[in-house]
Design a protein around this motif. Sequence first.
Motif, PDB file in Angstrom:
ATOM      1  N   VAL A 116       5.047  -6.809 -15.029  1.00  8.79           N
ATOM      2  CA  VAL A 116       5.406  -6.487 -13.651  1.00  8.79           C
ATOM      3  C   VAL A 116       6.076  -5.115 -13.582  1.00  8.79           C
ATOM      4  CG1 VAL A 116       6.866  -7.169 -11.711  1.00  8.79           C
ATOM      5  CG2 VAL A 116       5.602  -8.919 -12.995  1.00  8.79           C
ATOM      6  N   GLU A 117       7.022  -4.861 -14.501  1.00  5.66           N
ATOM      7  CA  GLU A 117       7.759  -3.597 -14.447  1.00  5.66           C
ATOM      8  C   GLU A 117       6.845  -2.405 -14.682  1.00  5.66           C
ATOM      9  OE1 GLU A 117      10.626  -3.113 -13.089  1.00  5.66           O
ATOM     10  OE2 GLU A 117      10.574  -5.294 -12.778  1.00  5.66           O
ATOM     11  N   GLU A 118       5.908  -2.594 -15.640  1.00  5.45           N
ATOM     12  CA  GLU A 118       4.945  -1.540 -15.921  1.00  5.45           C
ATOM     13  C   GLU A 118       4.078  -1.275 -14.670  1.00  5.45           C
ATOM     14  OE1 GLU A 118       4.700   0.428 -18.442  1.00  5.45           O
ATOM     15  OE2 GLU A 118       2.808   1.385 -17.855  1.00  5.45           O
ATOM     16  N   ALA A 119       3.713  -2.361 -13.991  1.00  8.07           N
ATOM     17  CA  ALA A 119       2.889  -2.226 -12.784  1.00  8.07           C
ATOM     18  C   ALA A 119       3.639  -1.439 -11.708  1.00  8.07           C
ATOM     19  CB  ALA A 119       2.489  -3.600 -12.259  1.00  8.07           C
ATOM     20  N   VAL A 120       4.921  -1.727 -11.567  1.00 11.70           N
ATOM     21  CA  VAL A 120       5.732  -1.011 -10.577  1.00 11.70           C
ATOM     22  C   VAL A 120       5.807   0.477 -10.940  1.00 11.70           C
ATOM     23  CG1 VAL A 120       8.041  -0.779  -9.569  1.00 11.70           C
ATOM     24  CG2 VAL A 120       7.079  -3.067  -9.972  1.00 11.70           C
ATOM     25  N   ARG A 121       6.035   0.755 -12.227  1.00  8.68           N
ATOM     26  CA  ARG A 121       6.072   2.161 -12.679  1.00  8.68           C
ATOM     27  C   ARG A 121       4.758   2.869 -12.357  1.00  8.68           C
ATOM     28  NH1 ARG A 121       9.210   0.450 -16.975  1.00  8.68           N
ATOM     29  NH2 ARG A 121       7.444   0.088 -18.361  1.00  8.68           N
ATOM     30  N   GLN A 122       3.625   2.181 -12.615  1.00  6.93           N
ATOM     31  CA  GLN A 122       2.316   2.790 -12.345  1.00  6.93           C
ATOM     32  C   GLN A 122       2.138   3.047 -10.848  1.00  6.93           C
ATOM     33  OE1 GLN A 122       0.412   3.946 -14.504  1.00  6.93           O
ATOM     34  NE2 GLN A 122       0.453   2.739 -16.402  1.00  6.93           N
ATOM     35  N   ALA A 123       2.651   2.120 -10.043  1.00  8.55           N
ATOM     36  CA  ALA A 123       2.509   2.258  -8.584  1.00  8.55           C
ATOM     37  C   ALA A 123       3.307   3.464  -8.098  1.00  8.55           C
ATOM     38  CB  ALA A 123       2.966   0.980  -7.888  1.00  8.55           C
ATOM     39  N   VAL A 124       4.494   3.623  -8.627  1.00  3.83           N
ATOM     40  CA  VAL A 124       5.332   4.768  -8.258  1.00  3.83           C
ATOM     41  C   VAL A 124       4.632   6.065  -8.652  1.00  3.83           C
ATOM     42  CG1 VAL A 124       7.514   5.957  -8.733  1.00  3.83           C
ATOM     43  CG2 VAL A 124       7.493   3.457  -8.355  1.00  3.83           C
ATOM     44  N   ALA A 125       4.074   6.058  -9.878  1.00  3.90           N
ATOM     45  CA  ALA A 125       3.393   7.261 -10.375  1.00  3.90           C
ATOM     46  C   ALA A 125       2.162   7.590  -9.532  1.00  3.90           C
ATOM     47  CB  ALA A 125       2.994   7.065 -11.837  1.00  3.90           C
ATOM     48  N   ALA A 126       1.437   6.534  -9.082  1.00  2.03           N
ATOM     49  CA  ALA A 126       0.210   6.751  -8.302  1.00  2.03           C
ATOM     50  C   ALA A 126       0.537   7.151  -6.874  1.00  2.03           C
ATOM     51  CB  ALA A 126      -0.646   5.489  -8.310  1.00  2.03           C
ATOM     52  N   GLU A 127       1.776   6.907  -6.443  1.00  2.00           N
ATOM     53  CA  GLU A 127       2.277   7.154  -5.090  1.00  2.00           C
ATOM     54  C   GLU A 127       1.757   6.098  -4.117  1.00  2.00           C
ATOM     55  OE1 GLU A 127       1.650  11.189  -3.884  1.00  2.00           O
ATOM     56  OE2 GLU A 127       2.841  11.992  -5.546  1.00  2.00           O
ATOM     57  N   PHE A 128       2.689   5.645  -3.280  1.00  2.60           N
ATOM     58  CA  PHE A 128       2.368   4.586  -2.313  1.00  2.60           C
ATOM     59  C   PHE A 128       1.619   5.166  -1.115  1.00  2.60           C
ATOM     60  CE2 PHE A 128       5.993   2.912  -4.666  1.00  2.60           C
ATOM     61  CZ  PHE A 128       5.457   1.700  -5.066  1.00  2.60           C
ATOM     62  N   PRO A 129       0.779   4.390  -0.451  1.00  2.00           N
ATOM     63  CA  PRO A 129       0.437   3.007  -0.777  1.00  2.00           C
ATOM     64  C   PRO A 129      -0.408   2.914  -2.049  1.00  2.00           C
ATOM     65  CG  PRO A 129      -0.967   3.806   0.993  1.00  2.00           C
ATOM     66  CD  PRO A 129       0.028   4.895   0.708  1.00  2.00           C
ATOM     67  N   ALA A 130      -0.119   1.882  -2.842  1.00  3.51           N
ATOM     68  CA  ALA A 130      -0.849   1.680  -4.090  1.00  3.51           C
ATOM     69  C   ALA A 130      -1.553   0.321  -4.046  1.00  3.51           C
ATOM     70  CB  ALA A 130       0.107   1.730  -5.271  1.00  3.51           C
ATOM     71  N   VAL A 131      -2.699   0.265  -4.692  1.00  3.52           N
ATOM     72  CA  VAL A 131      -3.417  -1.001  -4.738  1.00  3.52           C
ATOM     73  C   VAL A 131      -3.286  -1.589  -6.143  1.00  3.52           C
ATOM     74  CG1 VAL A 131      -5.635   0.144  -5.163  1.00  3.52           C
ATOM     75  CG2 VAL A 131      -5.610  -2.167  -4.239  1.00  3.52           C
ATOM     76  N   ILE A 132      -3.047  -2.908  -6.172  1.00  4.29           N
ATOM     77  CA  ILE A 132      -2.856  -3.608  -7.441  1.00  4.29           C
ATOM     78  C   ILE A 132      -4.017  -4.567  -7.619  1.00  4.29           C
ATOM     79  CG2 ILE A 132      -1.319  -5.199  -8.691  1.00  4.29           C
ATOM     80  CD1 ILE A 132       0.978  -3.866  -7.088  1.00  4.29           C
ATOM     81  N   LYS A 133      -4.783  -4.368  -8.690  1.00  2.12           N
ATOM     82  CA  LYS A 133      -6.041  -5.106  -8.845  1.00  2.12           C
ATOM     83  C   LYS A 133      -6.063  -5.921 -10.136  1.00  2.12           C
ATOM     84  CE  LYS A 133      -9.727  -2.727  -7.298  1.00  2.12           C
ATOM     85  NZ  LYS A 133     -10.769  -1.663  -7.331  1.00  2.12           N
TER      86      LYS A 133
END
Lengths: 384, 295
Positions: A28-45
């Motif tokens: 989960v934490e890694e996913a959050v880090r990736q989302a921040v890096a990708a910039e919001f809005p981010a899609v989680i697949k």
Amino acid sequence: MDLFEYQGKQFFARYGIPTSPGGVAETVEEAVRQAVAAEFPAVIKAQVQVGGRGKAGGIKIAGNEEEARAHAQAILGMDIKGHLVKRVWVEHASDIAKEYYASYTLDRSAKLYLLMLSAKGGVDIEEVAATDPEAIVRRHIDPVKGVDREMLEEAVEASGIDAEARQGVADVLEALYRAFVEGDADLVEINPLILNTGGKVHALDAKVTLDDNAAYRHPEWAEWAKTVEYDGRERLAKERGLNYIGLSGSVGIIANGAGLAMSTLDVVNQVGGSAANFLDLGGGASADTMAAALEVINTDENVEAVLVNIFGGIVRCDEVAKGILEALNRVELRAPMVIRLDGTNSDLAREILAPHVSPRLMVEGTMLGAARRAVEIVNENKGA
Amino acid sequence: MSIFVDETTRVVVQGLTGGQGRFHGLRNRDYGTKVVAGVTPGKGGTDVDGIPVFDTVEEAVAVTGANASFVSVPPRFAGDAVLEAAKAGISFVVCITEFIPAKDEAYFFNLLRDQYPGTRLLGPNCPGIISPGKCNIGITSGDIALPGGPVGIVSRSGTLTYQAIHELSQQGVGQTTCVGIGGDPVPGTSFIDCLAAFEADPETKAVLMIGEIGGADEEKAAAFIAENFSKPVVAYIAGQTAPPGKKMGHAGAIISGSQGTAKAKMEALAAAGVVVAPNPTAAGEAMVEIVRKFA
């Protein structure tokens, strides 16, 4: 080998096919880090090799860290049609203007490559093919000649893809062809291939099947091979060099040759039974190979009878018979075995087996007879 | 008579000095096949049990008059070996090599079709071909075949071909030629190619056809039979109980979506007037019955 979406995107990137920036996460934490890096809005697949993950709740858009955490928590560990979600791919959410479809595969019937392109993307292409076949443009490609820009542009135009996307789609098709050929894929598919509101064309999904026979010229595939999911028995069989596919019946099958193994499944079914597996010993049927096969089948708790079906050509049946006896010395079999040996030296083989015949080891003269006997054993167990 | 190969066929074995090439090449010679040469780059001038080895197929053809080739080399060299044979003017190439990348197969299939139409490729990943009593190229055990006809056999599977030959031979029914076209996605020779040749062969009176799941070659064969084939055909399709999406041993034996199922193939063949048997034994019995009526 079927690639996960994130691996397919890594594969695409090597050939210059544009994708959204993003990354893979197992926690989960890694996913959050990736989302921040990708910039919001981010899609989680969810990363699973099965269709319909969106409908199953495996694709979610997060507008901020909190939402990213909640979605990742929900999706990681989710069961989608029997597939456990171990990883998520996180990327910047695209503003989709249009969704298209593009793929290359081998058309076995024509013995040529096949490009399929459609302005109707984002839905199951088999459904489009069934309901609106005109919406799919198909172009055969001679592997010796390859593709050229003119032919691709003609296909793009014929597909009815929007004018502002045509150059971009043709670029992707050129790169995707290289990925298909140089990348030794059996299938490369982008669905959807999108035009975003900024006017750019890129791949929003990636479905790639690599040709295992070409692995020798792609050492870089080793990384992806690690994530291929087998059940325990399939892994064991692979380690032993056996060609094994697990099924759900109660008659364990061992045969030499893929055709004969398939045929053995058919015959077991025709006499009222069901096969627990497909197992092809290949060309040889030595004691080692046979012992390995018995070992694999032994781990299947559903197996109530084992059917060995060997046709001796160059492999001599007497040697196979000796191999079976030696293998039985090494492996204690969980269920009775019925053996059918035919072809070269089968008489000699039956002589070798004769002193060992018991209710645990039976010999039958024909494939049909052996299948019947194996199914009888299963049925007797049910009666008892 | 027979199709594709007979007693006049002169065979060069590409890879004769390798383990498999030597084993099968010598067995083929023992059967009576005219194995006249071997080819292994760098080993020209040597011999394998009296069979001269050359550096290139071209030399082998020039010196020995070879007109058929038996390719028994590892997957990464197989494509070049097939093309070398075609360039040297070989008219019939049997490639038993398994695990060749599908792209390579598609490439050399189309190159042969366009540029070397005089060369027929059998395989890859096939057991080979036997015209009983005349010529055996590949890995089939010659002992199980019975010369004299009247049945021609064509099959996608190796061991099932042996099974079919055996069922017929045991009943005293001989074969003209048995062709194993192989289980790969792009076979050089198709069912239709074999059926056309059997149609033209006066000694072949009936054909036993063994197909399997995957692809659409059996359906195409059914259409061909309905239009162009005058002799009785018995067929068996392996994989009636195979699950979709799993490769059943052969690279080509896979049901994709609704494509390539045994049911569709069996229905197409039955509609074309073919006797469709549920298993190999029943197929053998049906063929024996047909042949008995000729007598």
